[in-house]
Design a protein around this motif. Structure first.
Motif, PDB file in Angstrom:
ATOM      1  N   GLY A 108       0.799  -1.134   0.351  1.00 21.25           N
ATOM      2  CA  GLY A 108       0.072   0.212   0.146  1.00 21.25           C
ATOM      3  C   GLY A 108       0.952   1.748   0.000  1.00 21.25           C
ATOM      4  O   GLY A 108       2.264   0.963  -0.053  1.00 21.25           O
ATOM      5  N   GLU A 109       0.161   2.233   0.188  1.00 16.65           N
ATOM      6  CA  GLU A 109       1.373   3.662   0.353  1.00 16.65           C
ATOM      7  C   GLU A 109       2.020   3.614   1.230  1.00 16.65           C
ATOM      8  O   GLU A 109       1.815   3.791   2.846  1.00 16.65           O
ATOM      9  N   GLY A 110       2.769   4.086   0.751  1.00 19.70           N
ATOM     10  CA  GLY A 110       4.478   3.967   2.039  1.00 19.70           C
ATOM     11  C   GLY A 110       4.222   4.629   3.170  1.00 19.70           C
ATOM     12  O   GLY A 110       4.345   3.870   4.242  1.00 19.70           O
ATOM     13  N   LEU A 111       3.213   5.507   3.209  1.00 21.63           N
ATOM     14  CA  LEU A 111       3.500   6.121   4.670  1.00 21.63           C
ATOM     15  C   LEU A 111       2.847   5.329   5.732  1.00 21.63           C
ATOM     16  O   LEU A 111       2.256   5.085   7.303  1.00 21.63           O
ATOM     17  N   GLU A 112       1.118   4.579   4.624  1.00 19.84           N
ATOM     18  CA  GLU A 112       0.465   3.454   5.870  1.00 19.84           C
ATOM     19  C   GLU A 112       1.127   2.536   6.200  1.00 19.84           C
ATOM     20  O   GLU A 112       1.511   2.039   7.288  1.00 19.84           O
ATOM     21  N   VAL A 113       2.372   2.305   5.428  1.00 20.37           N
ATOM     22  CA  VAL A 113       3.023   1.203   5.585  1.00 20.37           C
ATOM     23  C   VAL A 113       4.023   1.876   6.838  1.00 20.37           C
ATOM     24  O   VAL A 113       3.796   0.400   7.854  1.00 20.37           O
ATOM     25  N   ARG A 114       4.252   2.091   6.876  1.00 19.16           N
ATOM     26  CA  ARG A 114       5.786   3.326   8.160  1.00 19.16           C
ATOM     27  C   ARG A 114       4.651   2.943   9.483  1.00 19.16           C
ATOM     28  O   ARG A 114       4.503   2.781  10.369  1.00 19.16           O
ATOM     29  N   ARG A 115       3.777   3.158   8.755  1.00 19.54           N
ATOM     30  CA  ARG A 115       2.743   3.888  10.258  1.00 19.54           C
ATOM     31  C   ARG A 115       1.828   3.056  10.857  1.00 19.54           C
ATOM     32  O   ARG A 115       2.061   2.443  12.030  1.00 19.54           O
ATOM     33  N   ALA A 116       1.749   1.545  10.136  1.00 21.81           N
ATOM     34  CA  ALA A 116       1.598  -0.191  10.670  1.00 21.81           C
ATOM     35  C   ALA A 116       2.628   0.015  11.877  1.00 21.81           C
ATOM     36  O   ALA A 116       3.089  -0.496  12.561  1.00 21.81           O
ATOM     37  N   ALA A 117       4.561   0.415  10.858  1.00 17.60           N
ATOM     38  CA  ALA A 117       5.322  -0.377  11.759  1.00 17.60           C
ATOM     39  C   ALA A 117       5.137   0.000  12.723  1.00 17.60           C
ATOM     40  O   ALA A 117       5.801  -0.158  14.033  1.00 17.60           O
ATOM     41  N   GLU A 118       5.386   1.490  12.633  1.00 17.49           N
ATOM     42  CA  GLU A 118       5.530   2.278  14.287  1.00 17.49           C
ATOM     43  C   GLU A 118       4.459   1.870  15.104  1.00 17.49           C
ATOM     44  O   GLU A 118       4.898   2.616  16.305  1.00 17.49           O
ATOM     45  N   LYS A 119       3.471   1.687  14.845  1.00 15.81           N
ATOM     46  CA  LYS A 119       2.324   1.979  16.346  1.00 15.81           C
ATOM     47  C   LYS A 119       2.487   0.084  16.863  1.00 15.81           C
ATOM     48  O   LYS A 119       2.703  -0.166  17.989  1.00 15.81           O
ATOM     49  N   MET A 120       3.157  -0.838  15.727  1.00 19.71           N
ATOM     50  CA  MET A 120       3.861  -1.844  16.395  1.00 19.71           C
ATOM     51  C   MET A 120       5.339  -1.793  17.528  1.00 19.71           C
ATOM     52  O   MET A 120       5.195  -2.567  18.343  1.00 19.71           O
ATOM     53  N   MET A 121       5.579  -0.355  17.278  1.00 20.84           N
ATOM     54  CA  MET A 121       6.902  -0.466  17.410  1.00 20.84           C
ATOM     55  C   MET A 121       6.616  -0.181  19.075  1.00 20.84           C
ATOM     56  O   MET A 121       7.793  -0.070  19.701  1.00 20.84           O
ATOM     57  N   ALA A 122       5.729   0.843  19.229  1.00 18.47           N
ATOM     58  CA  ALA A 122       5.722   1.873  20.344  1.00 18.47           C
ATOM     59  C   ALA A 122       5.080   0.472  20.913  1.00 18.47           C
ATOM     60  O   ALA A 122       4.245   1.500  22.665  1.00 18.47           O
ATOM     61  N   LEU A 123       4.165  -0.704  20.849  1.00 17.56           N
ATOM     62  CA  LEU A 123       3.783  -1.329  22.202  1.00 17.56           C
ATOM     63  C   LEU A 123       4.951  -1.646  23.269  1.00 17.56           C
ATOM     64  O   LEU A 123       5.519  -2.990  22.652  1.00 17.56           O
ATOM     65  N   LYS A 124       4.500  -1.901  24.293  1.00 14.33           N
ATOM     66  CA  LYS A 124       5.299  -2.515  25.549  1.00 14.33           C
ATOM     67  C   LYS A 124       4.852  -4.449  25.501  1.00 14.33           C
ATOM     68  O   LYS A 124       4.263  -4.540  25.126  1.00 14.33           O
ATOM     69  N   GLY A 125       6.223  -4.684  25.299  1.00 18.76           N
ATOM     70  CA  GLY A 125       6.633  -5.874  25.306  1.00 18.76           C
ATOM     71  C   GLY A 125       7.215  -6.325  24.210  1.00 18.76           C
ATOM     72  O   GLY A 125       7.309  -8.258  23.755  1.00 18.76           O
ATOM     73  N   VAL A 126       7.142  -5.611  23.062  1.00 20.98           N
ATOM     74  CA  VAL A 126       8.307  -5.587  21.963  1.00 20.98           C
ATOM     75  C   VAL A 126       9.594  -5.709  21.965  1.00 20.98           C
ATOM     76  O   VAL A 126      10.051  -4.688  22.408  1.00 20.98           O
TER      77      VAL A 126
END
Length: 140
Positions: A108-126
């Motif tokens: 998909g749109e690159g900015l959305e791909v990056r946004r998905a990754a950043e949301k996952m990065m921010a989770l505690k326990g990751v």
């Protein structure tokens, strides 16, 4: 031109610091500060590379996480549902009793791909997240 050095303090788990010290020794750094400066430079370069995400992209997000961390699996599932329109596939692997590996393929749109990754990065326990992207190859 010499730059002024700033002193900072950080808190790290003992095992992470131990592994970092091993790398510093193996690479021949003269100090932890030198290793931290190099790591921060690499982090900045990676961030800037990830920022160039215009246009349609294919991405792979690799996540290692502690599944026993309360609420983490639900949060990861919710993020994947939020980005369901660009997620093509996912794979879940149990690494051991506590740790899991998730691989998520997106298009998909690159900015959305990056946004998905950043949301996952921010989770505690990751413990670790890596985003790898490429264009669709049409311009090549």
């Amino acid at each position: 031109m010499e730059q002024e050095l700033m002193r900072i303090g950080i808190s790290l788990p003992e095992n992470l610091l131990g592994k970092f010290d091993e790398i510093i020794q193996n690479r021949g750094y003269s100090s932890r500060s030198e290793g931290v400066r190099d790591a921060i430079r690499n982090y900045i370069v990676n961030f800037e590379w990830m920022s160039d995400m215009e246009g349609e992209r294919v991405g792979v997000i690799t996540i290692v996480y502690d599944h026993s961390h309360r609420g983490l699996e639900d949060a990861l599932t919710e993020i994947q549902h939020d980005f369901g329109s660009i997620i093509q596939s996912s794979l879940h692997i149990h690494l051991d009793q506590d740790m899991c590996l998730e691989v998520v393929v997106l298009r998909g749109e690159g900015l959305e791909v990056r946004r998905a990754a950043e949301k996952m990065m921010a989770l505690k326990g990751v413990k670790h997240v890596k985003l790898t992207t490429t264009s669709l190859g049409k311009e090549l």
